[in-house]
Design a protein around this motif. Structure first.
Motif, PDB file in Angstrom:
ATOM      1  N   TYR A  21      42.183  31.371  33.444  1.00  0.00           N
ATOM      2  CA  TYR A  21      43.352  30.752  32.813  1.00  0.00           C
ATOM      3  C   TYR A  21      42.890  29.639  31.878  1.00  0.00           C
ATOM      4  N   ASP A  22      42.012  28.776  32.375  1.00  0.00           N
ATOM      5  CA  ASP A  22      41.521  27.653  31.571  1.00  0.00           C
ATOM      6  C   ASP A  22      40.804  28.139  30.318  1.00  0.00           C
ATOM      7  N   ARG A  23      40.040  29.232  30.417  1.00  0.00           N
ATOM      8  CA  ARG A  23      39.346  29.803  29.259  1.00  0.00           C
ATOM      9  C   ARG A  23      40.364  30.293  28.232  1.00  0.00           C
ATOM     10  N   MET A  24      41.399  31.010  28.704  1.00  0.00           N
ATOM     11  CA  MET A  24      42.449  31.488  27.797  1.00  0.00           C
ATOM     12  C   MET A  24      43.154  30.308  27.129  1.00  0.00           C
ATOM     13  N   TYR A  25      43.434  29.279  27.909  1.00  0.00           N
ATOM     14  CA  TYR A  25      44.094  28.077  27.402  1.00  0.00           C
ATOM     15  C   TYR A  25      43.264  27.454  26.281  1.00  0.00           C
ATOM     16  N   GLU A  26      41.960  27.340  26.505  1.00  0.00           N
ATOM     17  CA  GLU A  26      41.067  26.773  25.484  1.00  0.00           C
ATOM     18  C   GLU A  26      41.009  27.673  24.254  1.00  0.00           C
ATOM     19  N   GLU A  27      40.927  28.992  24.447  1.00  0.00           N
ATOM     20  CA  GLU A  27      40.879  29.941  23.327  1.00  0.00           C
ATOM     21  C   GLU A  27      42.141  29.847  22.471  1.00  0.00           C
ATOM     22  N   GLN A  28      43.279  29.529  23.110  1.00  0.00           N
ATOM     23  CA  GLN A  28      44.553  29.396  22.392  1.00  0.00           C
ATOM     24  C   GLN A  28      44.807  27.956  21.958  1.00  0.00           C
ATOM     25  N   ASN A  29      43.823  27.090  22.119  1.00  0.00           N
ATOM     26  CA  ASN A  29      43.938  25.678  21.749  1.00  0.00           C
ATOM     27  C   ASN A  29      45.110  24.990  22.444  1.00  0.00           C
ATOM     28  N   GLY A  30      45.447  25.438  23.654  1.00  0.00           N
ATOM     29  CA  GLY A  30      46.489  24.799  24.439  1.00  0.00           C
ATOM     30  C   GLY A  30      47.903  25.033  23.948  1.00  0.00           C
ATOM     31  N   VAL A  31      48.086  26.065  23.124  1.00  0.00           N
ATOM     32  CA  VAL A  31      49.418  26.346  22.585  1.00  0.00           C
ATOM     33  C   VAL A  31      49.833  27.791  22.893  1.00  0.00           C
TER      34      VAL A  31
END
Length: 83
Positions: free
Chosen positions: A12-22
């Motif tokens: 989840y955290d990796r996906m969050y970072e890949e999406q720049n938290g948006v």
């Protein structure tokens, strides 16, 4: 996350970072006071995780039954009523 979507907190955290938290749709951060994390969006048939969405976008595609044709029709309707 693992039980519901088959992903770990690290994933989840990796996906969050890949999406720049948006949100993957509107590109805005989560603004809900009820839920501070982005929602895990998944295909309800296959269970495949598609991305992280804000509450609004997650509900919107759910209300349109995750059907791209309905989403296209909604967009077409909005475009046809622009002034």
């Amino acid at each position: 996350l693992e039980r519901l979507y088959g992903i770990t907190l690290a994933e989840y955290d990796r996906m969050y970072e890949e999406q720049n938290g948006v949100c993957k749709i509107c590109h805005l951060p989560q603004e809900s006071k009820r839920n501070t994390r982005l929602c895990v969006d998944h295909n309800h048939t296959t269970g495949e995780v598609r991305g992280l969405l804000c509450d609004s976008c997650n509900r919107a595609i759910g209300l349109l039954k995750d059907d791209p044709r309905l989403l296209d029709r909604a967009a077409e309707y909005l475009r046809s009523t622009e002034n």
